[in-house]
Scaffold this motif. Structure first.
Motif, PDB file in Angstrom:
ATOM      1  N   SER A 187       0.793  -1.295   0.043  1.00 41.30           N
ATOM      2  CA  SER A 187       0.170   0.096   0.074  1.00 41.30           C
ATOM      3  C   SER A 187       0.760   1.333   0.017  1.00 41.30           C
ATOM      4  O   SER A 187       0.192   2.371   0.044  1.00 41.30           O
ATOM      5  N   VAL A 188       2.112   1.223  -0.211  1.00 44.58           N
ATOM      6  CA  VAL A 188       2.877   2.435  -0.154  1.00 44.58           C
ATOM      7  C   VAL A 188       2.557   3.061  -1.404  1.00 44.58           C
ATOM      8  O   VAL A 188       2.299   2.580  -2.454  1.00 44.58           O
ATOM      9  N   ALA A 189       2.389   4.399  -1.247  1.00 43.12           N
ATOM     10  CA  ALA A 189       2.069   5.156  -2.272  1.00 43.12           C
ATOM     11  C   ALA A 189       2.365   6.609  -2.097  1.00 43.12           C
ATOM     12  O   ALA A 189       2.623   7.135  -1.108  1.00 43.12           O
ATOM     13  N   SER A 201      10.058  15.100   4.842  1.00 45.55           N
ATOM     14  CA  SER A 201       8.695  15.580   4.155  1.00 45.55           C
ATOM     15  C   SER A 201       8.610  16.880   4.520  1.00 45.55           C
ATOM     16  O   SER A 201       8.263  17.341   5.867  1.00 45.55           O
ATOM     17  N   ARG A 202       8.466  17.710   3.591  1.00 45.96           N
ATOM     18  CA  ARG A 202       8.267  19.288   3.617  1.00 45.96           C
ATOM     19  C   ARG A 202       7.855  19.716   2.127  1.00 45.96           C
ATOM     20  O   ARG A 202       8.122  19.007   1.152  1.00 45.96           O
ATOM     21  N   VAL A 203       7.166  20.927   2.287  1.00 49.46           N
ATOM     22  CA  VAL A 203       7.131  21.580   1.105  1.00 49.46           C
ATOM     23  C   VAL A 203       8.209  22.289   0.501  1.00 49.46           C
ATOM     24  O   VAL A 203       8.699  23.141   1.163  1.00 49.46           O
ATOM     25  N   LYS A 227       2.023   7.746   1.573  1.00 48.44           N
ATOM     26  CA  LYS A 227       1.073   6.725   2.240  1.00 48.44           C
ATOM     27  C   LYS A 227       2.040   5.585   2.752  1.00 48.44           C
ATOM     28  O   LYS A 227       2.796   4.897   1.949  1.00 48.44           O
ATOM     29  N   ASP A 228       1.939   5.376   4.035  1.00 47.02           N
ATOM     30  CA  ASP A 228       2.605   4.130   4.498  1.00 47.02           C
ATOM     31  C   ASP A 228       4.003   3.935   4.365  1.00 47.02           C
ATOM     32  O   ASP A 228       4.641   2.883   4.254  1.00 47.02           O
ATOM     33  N   THR A 229       4.617   5.245   4.475  1.00 45.99           N
ATOM     34  CA  THR A 229       6.004   5.427   4.516  1.00 45.99           C
ATOM     35  C   THR A 229       6.638   6.549   5.068  1.00 45.99           C
ATOM     36  O   THR A 229       5.651   7.459   5.399  1.00 45.99           O
ATOM     37  N   GLU A 230       7.853   6.612   5.348  1.00 42.89           N
ATOM     38  CA  GLU A 230       8.351   7.992   5.923  1.00 42.89           C
ATOM     39  C   GLU A 230       9.599   7.903   5.548  1.00 42.89           C
ATOM     40  O   GLU A 230      10.525   7.161   5.033  1.00 42.89           O
ATOM     41  N   LEU A 231      10.071   9.426   5.263  1.00 38.48           N
ATOM     42  CA  LEU A 231      11.021   9.830   4.658  1.00 38.48           C
ATOM     43  C   LEU A 231      12.231   9.704   5.580  1.00 38.48           C
ATOM     44  O   LEU A 231      12.238  10.092   6.621  1.00 38.48           O
ATOM     45  N   GLY A 232      13.519   9.608   5.041  1.00 37.39           N
ATOM     46  CA  GLY A 232      14.660   9.831   6.028  1.00 37.39           C
ATOM     47  C   GLY A 232      15.915   9.282   5.298  1.00 37.39           C
ATOM     48  O   GLY A 232      15.989   9.106   3.894  1.00 37.39           O
ATOM     49  N   TRP A 233      16.962   9.372   5.942  1.00 38.60           N
ATOM     50  CA  TRP A 233      18.380   9.124   5.155  1.00 38.60           C
ATOM     51  C   TRP A 233      18.531   7.398   4.875  1.00 38.60           C
ATOM     52  O   TRP A 233      17.821   6.689   5.575  1.00 38.60           O
TER      53      TRP A 233
END
Length: 135
Positions: A44-46, A98-100, A69-75
């Motif tokens: 379901s990652v999107a 995750s930012r504008v 969706k169903d993920t987080e950003l990082g190094w």
């Protein structure tokens, strides 16, 4: 005359067989671990490009917002995903939070490509594109 098999010859062959078997099992285990660590993503990652919308006219700097969706950003070294952002087909820039994003662009037609990448920089999904005009 018949050759006499010594204990050293038998043990040498047993040792080689055992070492090749252990090496083969270790390679298989490593492959399965890497497959699980880097490629077993939740189906379901999107992601979507929330702004700008496709076909709109905006002013510079362009505000690029991506929803996940169903993920987080990082190094990547932390095992997290990240984004590759490309403007007008140029080189991709990696984004780890995750930012504008505020992207200054000259007036005219532009396209921004967004790609969700895993820890080894491989694409997890097909990239998405947004076309727009800067006034």
């Amino acid at each position: 005359m018949q050759a006499v098999k010594t204990a050293d010859g038998i043990w040498s062959r047993c040792y080689r067989w055992i070492s090749w078997t252990i090496t083969g099992l270790a390679v298989i285990a490593l492959g399965l671990m890497l497959r699980g660590a880097f490629f077993a993503k939740t189906p379901s990652v999107a992601f979507t490009i929330a702004s700008p919308e496709d076909g709109v006219t905006v002013s510079s700097p362009v505000q690029l917002a991506v929803t996940l969706k169903d993920t987080e950003l990082g190094w990547p070294f932390t095992g997290r995903d990240h984004l590759h952002i490309s403007v007008d087909g140029g080189p991709a820039q990696a984004v780890y939070e995750s930012r504008v994003l505020s992207i200054p662009l000259a007036p005219g037609k532009h396209v921004i490509g967004v790609d969700l990448a895993g820890p080894i920089h491989a694409s997890l999904l097909p990239p998405k594109y947004v076309h727009f005009t800067v006034r």
